[in-house]
Write a protein that holds these residues in place. Structure first.
Motif, PDB file in Angstrom:
ATOM      1  N   ALA A  19      40.068  22.257  27.867  1.00 51.29           N
ATOM      2  CA  ALA A  19      40.994  23.370  28.138  1.00 51.29           C
ATOM      3  C   ALA A  19      40.292  24.485  28.893  1.00 51.29           C
ATOM      4  CB  ALA A  19      41.573  23.884  26.824  1.00 51.29           C
ATOM      5  N   GLN A  20      39.060  24.790  28.466  1.00 50.50           N
ATOM      6  CA  GLN A  20      38.322  25.846  29.140  1.00 50.50           C
ATOM      7  C   GLN A  20      38.020  25.450  30.577  1.00 50.50           C
ATOM      8  OE1 GLN A  20      38.555  28.794  27.988  1.00 50.50           O
ATOM      9  NE2 GLN A  20      36.459  29.298  27.471  1.00 50.50           N
ATOM     10  N   THR A  21      37.651  24.145  30.755  1.00 49.74           N
ATOM     11  CA  THR A  21      37.338  23.699  32.098  1.00 49.74           C
ATOM     12  C   THR A  21      38.573  23.779  32.996  1.00 49.74           C
ATOM     13  OG1 THR A  21      35.675  22.206  31.192  1.00 49.74           O
ATOM     14  CG2 THR A  21      36.426  21.757  33.437  1.00 49.74           C
ATOM     15  N   ALA A  22      39.746  23.531  32.412  1.00 54.47           N
ATOM     16  CA  ALA A  22      40.975  23.555  33.205  1.00 54.47           C
ATOM     17  C   ALA A  22      41.397  24.971  33.555  1.00 54.47           C
ATOM     18  CB  ALA A  22      42.089  22.849  32.437  1.00 54.47           C
ATOM     19  N   ALA A  23      40.898  25.957  32.803  1.00 54.37           N
ATOM     20  CA  ALA A  23      41.292  27.340  33.068  1.00 54.37           C
ATOM     21  C   ALA A  23      40.802  27.747  34.453  1.00 54.37           C
ATOM     22  CB  ALA A  23      40.719  28.255  32.004  1.00 54.37           C
ATOM     23  N   LYS A  24      41.690  28.290  35.244  1.00 55.86           N
ATOM     24  CA  LYS A  24      41.360  28.714  36.605  1.00 55.86           C
ATOM     25  C   LYS A  24      41.454  30.236  36.710  1.00 55.86           C
ATOM     26  CE  LYS A  24      41.011  24.557  38.472  1.00 55.86           C
ATOM     27  NZ  LYS A  24      42.035  24.015  39.354  1.00 55.86           N
ATOM     28  N   PRO A  25      40.654  30.824  37.569  1.00 63.10           N
ATOM     29  CA  PRO A  25      40.779  32.267  37.791  1.00 63.10           C
ATOM     30  C   PRO A  25      42.165  32.615  38.332  1.00 63.10           C
ATOM     31  CG  PRO A  25      38.739  31.414  38.740  1.00 63.10           C
ATOM     32  CD  PRO A  25      39.560  30.230  38.351  1.00 63.10           C
ATOM     33  N   ILE A  26      42.670  33.772  37.937  1.00 63.59           N
ATOM     34  CA  ILE A  26      43.926  34.287  38.465  1.00 63.59           C
ATOM     35  C   ILE A  26      43.589  35.511  39.311  1.00 63.59           C
ATOM     36  CG2 ILE A  26      46.216  35.171  37.915  1.00 63.59           C
ATOM     37  CD1 ILE A  26      45.951  33.821  35.181  1.00 63.59           C
ATOM     38  N   LEU A  27      43.844  35.403  40.602  1.00 63.29           N
ATOM     39  CA  LEU A  27      43.474  36.464  41.536  1.00 63.29           C
ATOM     40  C   LEU A  27      44.744  37.032  42.152  1.00 63.29           C
ATOM     41  CD1 LEU A  27      40.584  34.528  43.344  1.00 63.29           C
ATOM     42  CD2 LEU A  27      40.447  35.924  41.269  1.00 63.29           C
ATOM     43  N   ILE A  28      44.960  38.340  41.976  1.00 65.13           N
ATOM     44  CA  ILE A  28      46.220  38.967  42.388  1.00 65.13           C
ATOM     45  C   ILE A  28      45.955  40.039  43.443  1.00 65.13           C
ATOM     46  CG2 ILE A  28      48.198  40.320  41.625  1.00 65.13           C
ATOM     47  CD1 ILE A  28      47.950  39.034  38.925  1.00 65.13           C
ATOM     48  N   ASP A  29      46.650  39.947  44.545  1.00 66.85           N
ATOM     49  CA  ASP A  29      46.644  40.964  45.588  1.00 66.85           C
ATOM     50  C   ASP A  29      47.863  41.860  45.360  1.00 66.85           C
ATOM     51  OD1 ASP A  29      46.313  42.499  47.802  1.00 66.85           O
ATOM     52  OD2 ASP A  29      46.764  40.934  49.263  1.00 66.85           O
ATOM     53  N   CYS A  30      47.629  43.048  44.811  1.00 74.04           N
ATOM     54  CA  CYS A  30      48.726  43.912  44.376  1.00 74.04           C
ATOM     55  C   CYS A  30      49.450  44.533  45.569  1.00 74.04           C
ATOM     56  CB  CYS A  30      48.197  45.004  43.455  1.00 74.04           C
ATOM     57  SG  CYS A  30      47.355  44.349  41.994  1.00 74.04           S
ATOM     58  N   GLY A  31      50.777  44.547  45.472  1.00 77.94           N
ATOM     59  CA  GLY A  31      51.595  45.123  46.531  1.00 77.94           C
ATOM     60  C   GLY A  31      51.807  44.199  47.703  1.00 77.94           C
ATOM     61  N   CYS A  32      51.308  42.954  47.604  1.00 79.74           N
ATOM     62  CA  CYS A  32      51.408  41.996  48.718  1.00 79.74           C
ATOM     63  C   CYS A  32      52.487  40.961  48.398  1.00 79.74           C
ATOM     64  CB  CYS A  32      50.058  41.320  48.931  1.00 79.74           C
ATOM     65  SG  CYS A  32      50.020  40.174  50.317  1.00 79.74           S
ATOM     66  N   ASN A  33      53.143  40.442  49.437  1.00 80.07           N
ATOM     67  CA  ASN A  33      54.215  39.461  49.236  1.00 80.07           C
ATOM     68  C   ASN A  33      53.839  38.077  49.752  1.00 80.07           C
ATOM     69  OD1 ASN A  33      54.280  39.859  51.961  1.00 80.07           O
ATOM     70  ND2 ASN A  33      56.344  40.741  52.020  1.00 80.07           N
ATOM     71  N   SER A  34      52.522  37.841  49.915  1.00 77.81           N
ATOM     72  CA  SER A  34      52.087  36.537  50.408  1.00 77.81           C
ATOM     73  C   SER A  34      50.757  36.167  49.760  1.00 77.81           C
ATOM     74  CB  SER A  34      51.944  36.558  51.934  1.00 77.81           C
ATOM     75  OG  SER A  34      50.960  37.504  52.317  1.00 77.81           O
ATOM     76  N   THR A  35      50.285  34.974  50.031  1.00 74.91           N
ATOM     77  CA  THR A  35      48.991  34.514  49.546  1.00 74.91           C
ATOM     78  C   THR A  35      47.976  34.612  50.668  1.00 74.91           C
ATOM     79  OG1 THR A  35      49.999  32.989  47.964  1.00 74.91           O
ATOM     80  CG2 THR A  35      47.720  32.563  48.581  1.00 74.91           C
ATOM     81  N   ILE A  36      46.818  35.234  50.400  1.00 73.58           N
ATOM     82  CA  ILE A  36      45.792  35.373  51.424  1.00 73.58           C
ATOM     83  C   ILE A  36      44.491  34.775  50.904  1.00 73.58           C
ATOM     84  CG2 ILE A  36      46.855  37.466  52.362  1.00 73.58           C
ATOM     85  CD1 ILE A  36      44.597  39.068  51.063  1.00 73.58           C
ATOM     86  N   THR A  37      43.638  34.389  51.813  1.00 78.26           N
ATOM     87  CA  THR A  37      42.323  33.845  51.464  1.00 78.26           C
ATOM     88  C   THR A  37      41.257  34.855  51.856  1.00 78.26           C
ATOM     89  OG1 THR A  37      43.077  31.570  51.794  1.00 78.26           O
ATOM     90  CG2 THR A  37      40.703  31.959  51.813  1.00 78.26           C
ATOM     91  N   VAL A  38      40.469  35.277  50.887  1.00 76.92           N
ATOM     92  CA  VAL A  38      39.397  36.239  51.118  1.00 76.92           C
ATOM     93  C   VAL A  38      38.100  35.617  50.636  1.00 76.92           C
ATOM     94  CG1 VAL A  38      38.523  38.533  50.599  1.00 76.92           C
ATOM     95  CG2 VAL A  38      40.976  38.182  50.837  1.00 76.92           C
ATOM     96  N   ASN A  39      37.186  35.417  51.566  1.00 74.54           N
ATOM     97  CA  ASN A  39      35.870  34.873  51.256  1.00 74.54           C
ATOM     98  C   ASN A  39      35.972  33.548  50.493  1.00 74.54           C
ATOM     99  OD1 ASN A  39      33.139  35.135  51.673  1.00 74.54           O
ATOM    100  ND2 ASN A  39      32.770  36.235  49.769  1.00 74.54           N
ATOM    101  N   GLY A  40      36.908  32.717  50.908  1.00 76.94           N
ATOM    102  CA  GLY A  40      37.020  31.391  50.322  1.00 76.94           C
ATOM    103  C   GLY A  40      37.849  31.312  49.053  1.00 76.94           C
ATOM    104  N   ARG A  41      38.414  32.435  48.604  1.00 76.28           N
ATOM    105  CA  ARG A  41      39.234  32.422  47.373  1.00 76.28           C
ATOM    106  C   ARG A  41      40.666  32.828  47.705  1.00 76.28           C
ATOM    107  NH1 ARG A  41      36.719  35.530  42.449  1.00 76.28           N
ATOM    108  NH2 ARG A  41      36.533  37.271  43.900  1.00 76.28           N
ATOM    109  N   GLN A  42      41.615  32.186  47.051  1.00 74.91           N
ATOM    110  CA  GLN A  42      43.029  32.477  47.288  1.00 74.91           C
ATOM    111  C   GLN A  42      43.532  33.563  46.341  1.00 74.91           C
ATOM    112  OE1 GLN A  42      45.541  28.991  47.254  1.00 74.91           O
ATOM    113  NE2 GLN A  42      45.430  28.860  49.489  1.00 74.91           N
TER     114      GLN A  42
END
Length: 846
Positions: A19-42
C-alpha cells in the motif's frame, strides 16, 4: 497455529508495504485549470479536482500579469494562485502513514487583493501549522535574518496520518484573505525518523522523536561545505539543500573538502535520509593545531522560541581510513551533545554516510540555535579537528501546534502582532503603577530644578563668533563655549573611538593648496568642499565651515554627532577633523564619481545604464535602511535627494550630508514633532502639513529619487508647463495612465526589461503615497529593488531586453492619491532644488 499466526503477520506486513509503495505524490498547481509538467513531475490544476482530492470552496483564481521570479525549479507554478476569503480546505484521500507536505507561496497582487494585507491560519488535520501568517512579512524576515534574497516561500511540514483523510484548511482573518500557489503531498515510504533521539546535555538520555508522536516543520536544510542542491537532485523527496555559508559565524574557521567517489550509506535503510551529494562534501577546521583547544566551528540559526527542535547532523569521513584519527565534540546551544565523537567508528568505515539526531528545547526568551563543533582536547587523536557534511533542523509540535508565538514580527509593515498573553496582565498593571509613581517623582524633581534655576541670573547670549571644535574631551579649552556642546559631550567617547585622526591646519592647507578655489567640488550654506590630497597620497574631500554661518555651525554639529556613531558601506565615512585657528573642518572619504544627479542630467558625463542606476538606488536604499534600523528609534536622514547620493570610483552609492538628520521617535511615539526642513520637490507632503517627521518621510523623498533616476530631469523645473513642473506629480500622472515610458530617459531605450521597469515604477509610486502609513518601509523598498535587479539580469541572460521602451511595459497601480502641490517655483530651470532652511548643497563632485 503458530505458523499460521506468523503467516498472517507476514501477509499483513506485505500488504502494508504494498500500500505504501502504491501511494503516489499528489502535486497541485493552485488556481490552474490544466496539468503541467515541471522538472519532470506532473502537477494537477485544482480547478478540476481529481480522484485524490476535493476543494471545499472554489475561492478565487488569480494569475500573475508579469513574469515570476521565484524558485527557478517551480517558476511555472507561480503564475497562478488560489485566493480564499472564507475558510476553505483541500481534502485528500490518502493511505495511513507519514507524509511530507509543502506549501508554495509566491506573492503578487491581483484584482484589488494586496498580498501585504493577507493574514491567515493553516491547519493539517488537527495540527496548526501557521497562525496570522503574512507571506511578504515572512519572506522579508527570512531575507534580513539569513542575508538571502528570496522572492518566493516554501514551507515544509512532516506529519503522520492515521486515517484515510488529510484535510488542509486555510482560515483567513476577518477582513483579510488567504492564498496559496502550489501544494505537495508526498508519502514518506521509508522510516525517515527513528523512534527516539538523543536529548542534548543529558548524557545519553533518549527522547521520543518519531512522527507518530509529533508533527514537524523543516526550519533549515543545509549542504555543509558544498553548493546548493536543488530539489530536482534529491529524487526521493525533492528536498532543496541550501549552502551553509550564510549561517556560519566565521566562514574562515573551516574549509571544504570533498570526495565524489565510493561514498555509500552506512545502512541500506538510510537511502532516503539524504542524497549522496550531501555526503560527498564537508567542512573541517582550518587549523586543527591551535593552542586554544576550545576553538569551534560555529553555525547560528534563527528559530521560534518555546519549541523543541530536532537537529539532524550528517557525517561522512572522507579522509581517514581507520578509527581514532578524528575525534571531536558537538555542542548545541552551548551544551554538550556528543563528546569523543569518531565519525569513522560510528559509521563503520571511511566514505560511509551516517547521521545522528539530537533534540533540544528552546526557551521562551531565546530565538537562536547555535551548532558548534570543536576538537576534543582530552583525546590523543592525530587529527583533533571536526567534520560535518550536512545539517537539518526541525521544529517539533507542542500540543498539536507548530505556529510560532504571536509576539514575533510577522508582517511586512514590521509591526508586532497585537496580542499579549493573559498571564501578563497582572504584571502590566503592576508596571503601570510603578511607572506612574516614577513619573510623579520625576515631575517633582523637575519642578524643584525649575524653581532653583529661576533664581540664577540668565546666561549671556552666545556670540555667533566662530569657536574651535574639540572632538576629544582632553583636547581644546574646557571653557570653550562651542566645545562644551560638541558631540563628544553628547555621546561620550564615541567620537574619539570612531574618528581616529586629528589633522593640523597646516596639513589641511597643504592638501587643498591653501584652499584653492579650483579644487572646490561642492558648496552650500555651510561653506565649501574641497578635493584634497594628503601626504600619504590619499585623496579626500575636505568640508570647511563658514565661521559666519550660524546655520552651518548647527549642521556641522549634527553631522559630527551622526557620523561619529555610524559606519556602513553605503554611508560616506568621516576620516578626521581639524579644529585649529578658529577653523572647523571635517575630512571625508573622496567619492570619485561625484553625485548621482550629475550622472543623470546637467553635465556632459556619459549616462548611466539601467543596471548602474539600479545598483545606485539599491546602495542608497541600503544606507537608508541601516539608518532607520541600526539604532534604537533609528535615524531619519531628512534630506534624501540625488545630490546627497554620492558614487565612488566603482560607482558604489553612498548616502551623504547628515546635517539635517534627526534621531527617530522614541519607542512609545510614532513621529518626531519638528520644524519642516528639507529640499523642495523631495519634501514629504504629510510632514509639510503636520510638521510630524517619520522614517516614511525619507521613503517619500526616496520615491522622488527613483522617478528622477528613471526620467533624468530635475524634480522642480519652472520653465516647463504648469502640470510638468513637479516631477513627482508628472510621473505619477503617467504611471497611472500605464504609460510612464513616455516620459522616461530616452537614453535607456533598449537597455531595460519591461518587467523590471514595471516593478521599479510600482515601488516609486508606493513610496509617494500621500499618507506615511500607506508607504513601504525602506527595508521593503530595498527588497523590491533587489528583485528588480534580478528581473533585469534574468532578461539580460536571455537576451530579452526591449528594443523599444513603448513595446511591452504594462503597469498596475494599486494605490490612488493626489499629491498636493508643494511649490510653484520661480527658480531657474535645471538647478538644484531650493532648500528649506538653507540646506541642500552638493558635495563630492569630481
Amino acid at each position: 497455529m503458530r505458523f499460521c499466526g506468523l503467516l498472517l503477520v507476514l501477509l499483513a506486513s506485505l500488504c502494508a508495504a504494498s500500500a505504501q509503495t502504491a501511494a503516489k505524490p499528489i502535486l497541485i498547481d493552485c488556481g490552474c485549470n490544466s496539468t503541467i509538467t515541471v522538472n519532470g513531475r506532473q502537477w494537477i490544476g485544482d480547478s478540476f479536482p481529481g480522484e485524490n482530492f476535493t476543494l471545499s470552496s472554489s475561492g478565487i483564481t488569480a494569475s500573475a500579469t508579469a513574469a515570476v521570479s521565484g524558485e527557478p525549479v517551480y517558476g511555472a507554478l507561480y503564475r497562478t494562485a488560489r485566493i480564499f476569503n472564507t475558510s476553505s480546505s483541500y481534502n485528500f484521500t490518502v493511505l495511513p502513514g507519514n507524509y511530507c507536505i509543502r506549501f508554495h507561496f509566491f506573492p503578487f497582487s491581483f484584482d484589488g487583493f494586496n498580498v501585504n494585507d493577507s493574514s491567515f491560519d493553516v491547519t493539517a488535520n488537527d495540527l496548526k501549522l501557521v497562525s496570522k501568517f503574512n507571506v511578504p512579512g515572512e519572506i522579508y524576515w527570512k531575507n534580513t535574518r539569513s542575508k538571502s534574497n528570496i522572492t518566493s516561500l516554501v514551507k515544509e511540514y512532516l506529519l503522520s496520518v492515521s486515517l484515510n483523510q488529510l484535510k488542509i484548511e486555510f482560515v483567513p482573518e476577518s477582513g483579510s484573505f488567504a492564498f496559496i500557489s502550489a501544494v505537495e503531498v508526498i508519502p514518506i515510504l521509508d522510516r525517515l525518523f527513528a523512534e527516539t533521539a538523543n536529548r542534548v546535555g543529558s548524557n545519553g538520555l533518549k527522547v521520543p522523536s518519531s512522527l507518530s508522536d509529533r508533527g514537524m516543520e523543516t526550519m533549515y536544510r543545509l549542504n555543509v561545505g558544498g553548493p546548493e542542491i536543488s530539489s530536482g537532485e534529491d529524487h526521493d523527496l525533492w528536498r532543496k539543500w541550501d549552502s551553509d555559508e550564510r549561517f556560519m559565524f566565521s566562514v574562515n574557521a573551516a574549509y571544504s573538502i570533498s570526495n565524489t567517489s565510493n561514498v555509500s550509506y552506512a545502512s541500506i535503510n538510510d537511502s532516503s535520509i539524504a542524497p549522496i551529494l550531501v555526503y560527498e562534501t564537508a567542512r573541517t577546521m582550518t587549523d586543527n593545531q591551535v593552542v586554544e583547544k576550545r576553538f569551534n566551528v560555529s553555525w547560528k540559526f534563527d528559530v521560534d522560541p518555546n519549541f523543541d527542535y530536532l537537529i539532524r547532523l550528517h557525517f561522512c569521513e572522507l579522509v581517514y581510513d581507520k578509527p581514532n584519527q578524528r575525534i571531536f565534540r558537538v555542542y548545541i546551544n552551548n551544551k554538550t551533545a556528543a563528546e569523543n565523537y569518531d565519525v569513522f567508528k560510528q559509521a563503520g568505515g571511511k566514505n560511509k554516510a551516517y547521521h545522528e539526531d539530537y533534540v533540544d528545547a528552546i526557551s521562551q526568551k531565546v530565538d537562536t540555535l547555535w551548532l558548534q563543533l570543536g576538537p576534543d582536547s582530552l583525546t590523543s587523536a592525530s587529527g583533533t579537528d571536526a567534520l560535518l557534511s550536512g545539517v537539518e533542523i526541525f521544529k517539533l509540535s507542542r500540543s498539536a501546534n507548530l505556529a510560532h508565538a504571536p509576539e514575533r514580527i510577522n508582517t511586512v509593515q514590521g509591526g508586532l502582532l497585537d496580542q499579549k498573553p493573559k498571564n501578563k496582565i497582572l504584571w502590566t498593571a503592576i508596571g503601570a503603577g510603578a511607572g506612574m509613581t516614577i513619573t510623579v517623582l520625576l515631575l517633582f524633581a523637575a519642578f524643584v530644578r525649575y524653581r532653583t534655576r529661576r533664581k540664577k541670573p540668565p546666561p549671556a547670549k552666545r556670540s555667533p563668533v566662530w569657536r574651535p571644535l574639540s572632538l576629544h574631551g582632553t583636547m581644546g579649552s574646557t571653557t570653550n563655549a562651542w566645545a562644551s556642546k560638541s558631540p563628544s559631550n553628547k555621546i561620550g567617547s564615541t567620537a574619539s573611538n570612531r574618528i581616529e585622526r586629528r589633522f593640523t591646519i597646516a596639513e589641511i592647507r597643504a592638501a587643498t593648496r591653501n584652499f584653492d578655489d579650483t579644487l572646490v567640488i561642492g558648496t552650500g550654506g555651510f561653506g565649501k568642499v574641497y578635493k584634497g590630497e594628503m601626504d600619504e597620497g590619499m585623496t579626500v574631500a575636505i568640508k570647511r565651515a563658514n565661521p559666519q554661518s550660524e546655520q552651518g555651525l548647527k549642521e556641522f554639529e549634527t553631522e559630527i554627532e551622526m557620523l561619529s556613531k555610524l559606519r556602513h558601506r553605503h554611508l560616506v565615512s568621516m576620516i578626521g577633523y581639524c579644529d585649529e585657528q578658529n577653523e572647523m573642518i571635517l575630512v571625508y572619504e573622496y567619492m570619485a564619481n561625484g553625485t548621482l544627479r550629475s550622472h543623470l542630467f546637467g553635465s556632459d558625463l556619459p549616462p548611466l545604464t539601467w543596471k548602474q542606476r539600479l545598483h545606485a538606488c539599491i546602495g542608497a536604499a541600503r544606507g537608508l535602511h541601516y539608518l532607520h534600523t541600526g539604532a534604537e528609534g533609528g535615524i531619519i536622514h531628512r534630506d534624501v535627494k540625488t545630490t546627497n547620493i554620492l558614487l565612488d570610483e566603482n560607482f558604489v552609492a553612498k548616502m551623504a550630508d547628515f546635517g539635517l538628520s534627526k534621531d527617530g521617535p522614541a519607542f512609545d511615539h510614532t513621529h518626531v514633532s519638528t520644524a519642516v526642513k528639507g529640499s523642495f520637490g523631495y519634501l514629504d507632503p504629510e510632514y509639510f502639513r503636520r510638521q510630524q517627521l517619520t522614517q516614511k518621510s525619507d521613503v517619500y523623498s526616496f520615491g522622488v529619487v527613483l522617478f528622477e533616476v528613471l526620467c533624468a530631469r530635475p524634480v522642480i523645473n519652472p520653465s516647463l508647463p504648469r502640470e510638468q513642473i513637479n516631477l513627482a506629480e508628472w510621473a505619477l500622472h503617467w504611471q497611472r495612465q500605464k504609460s510612464l515610458e513616455r516620459i522616461m530617459d530616452p537614453r535607456l531605450e533598449g537597455n531595460y526589461s519591461s518587467e523590471s521597469l514595471k516593478k521599479f515604477a510600482d515601488i516609486a509610486e508606493k513610496c509617494l503615497a500621500d499618507e506615511g502609513k500607506n508607504r513601504p518601509t525602506m527595508g521593503e523598498v530595498l527588497w523590491h529593488l533587489e528583485n528588480v535587479l534580478q528581473l533585469h539580469e534574468a532578461h539580460v541572460q536571455k537576451g530579452d531586453l526591449n528594443s523599444s521602451p513603448t513595446s511591452q511595459a504594462r503597469y498596475a497601480a494599486d494605490v490612488s492619491f493626489s499629491l498636493p502641490r508643494i511649490v510653484e517655483g520661480e527658480e531657474e530651470a535645471c538647478t538644484e532644488p531650493e532648500s528649506i532652511d538653507g540646506v541642500g548643497y552638493q558635495e563630492g563632485q569630481g
